[in-house]
Design a protein around this motif. Sequence first.
Motif, PDB file in Angstrom:
ATOM      1  N   VAL A  58     -19.314   4.912  43.321  1.00 49.62           N
ATOM      2  CA  VAL A  58     -20.911   5.501  42.715  1.00 49.62           C
ATOM      3  C   VAL A  58     -21.138   7.394  41.566  1.00 49.62           C
ATOM      4  N   ALA A  59     -20.412   7.305  42.317  1.00 49.90           N
ATOM      5  CA  ALA A  59     -19.948   8.919  41.613  1.00 49.90           C
ATOM      6  C   ALA A  59     -19.397   9.501  40.714  1.00 49.90           C
ATOM      7  N   LEU A  60     -18.314   8.168  39.759  1.00 49.73           N
ATOM      8  CA  LEU A  60     -17.741   8.167  39.132  1.00 49.73           C
ATOM      9  C   LEU A  60     -17.791   8.299  37.787  1.00 49.73           C
ATOM     10  N   LEU A  61     -18.809   6.508  38.121  1.00 51.18           N
ATOM     11  CA  LEU A  61     -19.471   5.647  37.289  1.00 51.18           C
ATOM     12  C   LEU A  61     -20.675   6.637  36.710  1.00 51.18           C
ATOM     13  N   GLU A  62     -20.906   7.789  37.561  1.00 45.13           N
ATOM     14  CA  GLU A  62     -22.360   8.077  37.175  1.00 45.13           C
ATOM     15  C   GLU A  62     -21.959   9.677  36.632  1.00 45.13           C
ATOM     16  N   GLY A  63     -20.447  10.273  36.535  1.00 43.86           N
ATOM     17  CA  GLY A  63     -19.776  10.724  36.099  1.00 43.86           C
ATOM     18  C   GLY A  63     -20.027  12.458  36.528  1.00 43.86           C
ATOM     19  N   ARG A  64     -20.319  12.610  38.056  1.00 41.51           N
ATOM     20  CA  ARG A  64     -20.051  12.911  39.030  1.00 41.51           C
ATOM     21  C   ARG A  64     -18.295  13.620  39.391  1.00 41.51           C
ATOM     22  N   GLU A  65     -18.327  14.574  39.600  1.00 42.21           N
ATOM     23  CA  GLU A  65     -17.268  15.187  40.265  1.00 42.21           C
ATOM     24  C   GLU A  65     -16.623  14.733  41.766  1.00 42.21           C
ATOM     25  N   ILE A  66     -15.532  14.379  41.600  1.00 44.35           N
ATOM     26  CA  ILE A  66     -14.509  13.479  43.005  1.00 44.35           C
ATOM     27  C   ILE A  66     -14.338  14.637  42.836  1.00 44.35           C
ATOM     28  N   ASP A  67     -13.748  14.220  44.888  1.00 43.45           N
ATOM     29  CA  ASP A  67     -13.225  15.032  44.857  1.00 43.45           C
ATOM     30  C   ASP A  67     -11.962  14.867  45.331  1.00 43.45           C
ATOM     31  N   GLY A  68     -11.051  15.855  44.700  1.00 43.81           N
ATOM     32  CA  GLY A  68      -9.630  15.785  44.155  1.00 43.81           C
ATOM     33  C   GLY A  68      -8.345  15.610  45.299  1.00 43.81           C
ATOM     34  N   ARG A  69      -9.323  14.920  46.457  1.00 40.87           N
ATOM     35  CA  ARG A  69      -8.529  14.516  47.939  1.00 40.87           C
ATOM     36  C   ARG A  69      -9.028  12.959  47.553  1.00 40.87           C
ATOM     37  N   PHE A  70      -9.697  12.348  46.626  1.00 43.95           N
ATOM     38  CA  PHE A  70      -9.433  11.645  46.906  1.00 43.95           C
ATOM     39  C   PHE A  70      -9.055  10.379  45.407  1.00 43.95           C
ATOM     40  N   LEU A  71      -8.870  11.216  44.464  1.00 46.69           N
ATOM     41  CA  LEU A  71      -7.730  10.794  43.157  1.00 46.69           C
ATOM     42  C   LEU A  71      -6.323  10.412  43.954  1.00 46.69           C
ATOM     43  N   VAL A  72      -5.692   9.511  43.426  1.00 52.61           N
ATOM     44  CA  VAL A  72      -4.860   9.521  43.640  1.00 52.61           C
ATOM     45  C   VAL A  72      -3.789   9.071  42.518  1.00 52.61           C
ATOM     46  N   ARG A  73      -2.716  10.067  42.206  1.00 57.12           N
ATOM     47  CA  ARG A  73      -1.647  10.550  40.899  1.00 57.12           C
ATOM     48  C   ARG A  73      -0.122  10.198  41.323  1.00 57.12           C
ATOM     49  N   PRO A  74       0.361   9.052  40.188  1.00 60.61           N
ATOM     50  CA  PRO A  74       1.272   8.471  39.774  1.00 60.61           C
ATOM     51  C   PRO A  74       2.260   9.138  41.032  1.00 60.61           C
ATOM     52  N   ALA A  75       3.583   8.621  41.150  1.00 61.00           N
ATOM     53  CA  ALA A  75       4.652   9.056  42.691  1.00 61.00           C
ATOM     54  C   ALA A  75       5.844   9.910  41.170  1.00 61.00           C
TER      55      ALA A  75
END
Length: 322
Positions: A305-322
Amino acid sequence: MPFTVVSLGGPVAPEGEAILRAAGIVSLATDPYPGKAELLPFLTEVQPDALIVRLIERVDAEVMTASPKLKAVAKHGAGTNDIDVAAAARLGIPVLAAVGANAHSVAEHALTLLLALVKDLPAQDAFVRGGGWEKKAYRGHEIRGRTLGIVGLGAIGSVVARLAAAFGMTVIAYDPYIPDAAFDPYAERVSDLNALLARADVVSLHCPLTAETRGMIDGRALGLMKRDALLINTARGEVVDEPALVAALKDGTIAAAGLDVFAPEPPAAANPLWALPNVIVSPHVGGVTEEARRELSVMTCRNVVALLEGREIDGRFLVRPA
């Protein structure tokens, strides 16, 4: 026009559904392990804005591009090996993971597998059900005073360390990605995996599946362990070379194994592990207690919901390519 979210592999918990509804989101779900033949036309038709990944073989570029509106892929869990994170990055689609939501449940499950093996519970249960009541033959042990080697001291491994220390175990851990300042106070840091395997009475795996960890516990690694050692795997099946594990359990290289994960999943009906008396298994349920499922759904849906509404996401929940 409201956003649409599709949960791949079954709906999220009611608490998560409530979060989506409160945000005005249309929430849909597929059956577990949907095949592409049915999934792709469905996604093309409903055009979801986000996917929640529960029970599916793999979310690849073809799945993600079925909806040009797709803005996020969220794992209903912490491990994202069933998502092509690199493809998502190329497509500019953020990948989210519910890091830590089921940590305590998985940690408890790892300790449960350990205790069941040490106390010989499956055999004792069968013995009593068969009319037995002979205590002299019992060869159970205490875990107090034994050394537990944890591979991967993240959210789950840290809880395992605390629980094991409370049982009186000596805890050592290997995790080259955690700085000394952040290392768990309950565990002694071991800088070399081989040294951990040689010292531990029990090895418990809590590392993610990466190119580096795939097949990490192979025949050579198993050969470094004590002959009376136990292997516990609640991480990912692919971290262990299953044929090598079967051979090690058959020839006494290690004493026993407690497994909640396999490669592939679901495992084959003829998997040779099923015939071994020194193995206890469960169907990848360590992180799906009712409590964990609620927390996973709540965390996942809040982040979506936060992402779809354009709000900031805590970086620990964002997955980056290895």
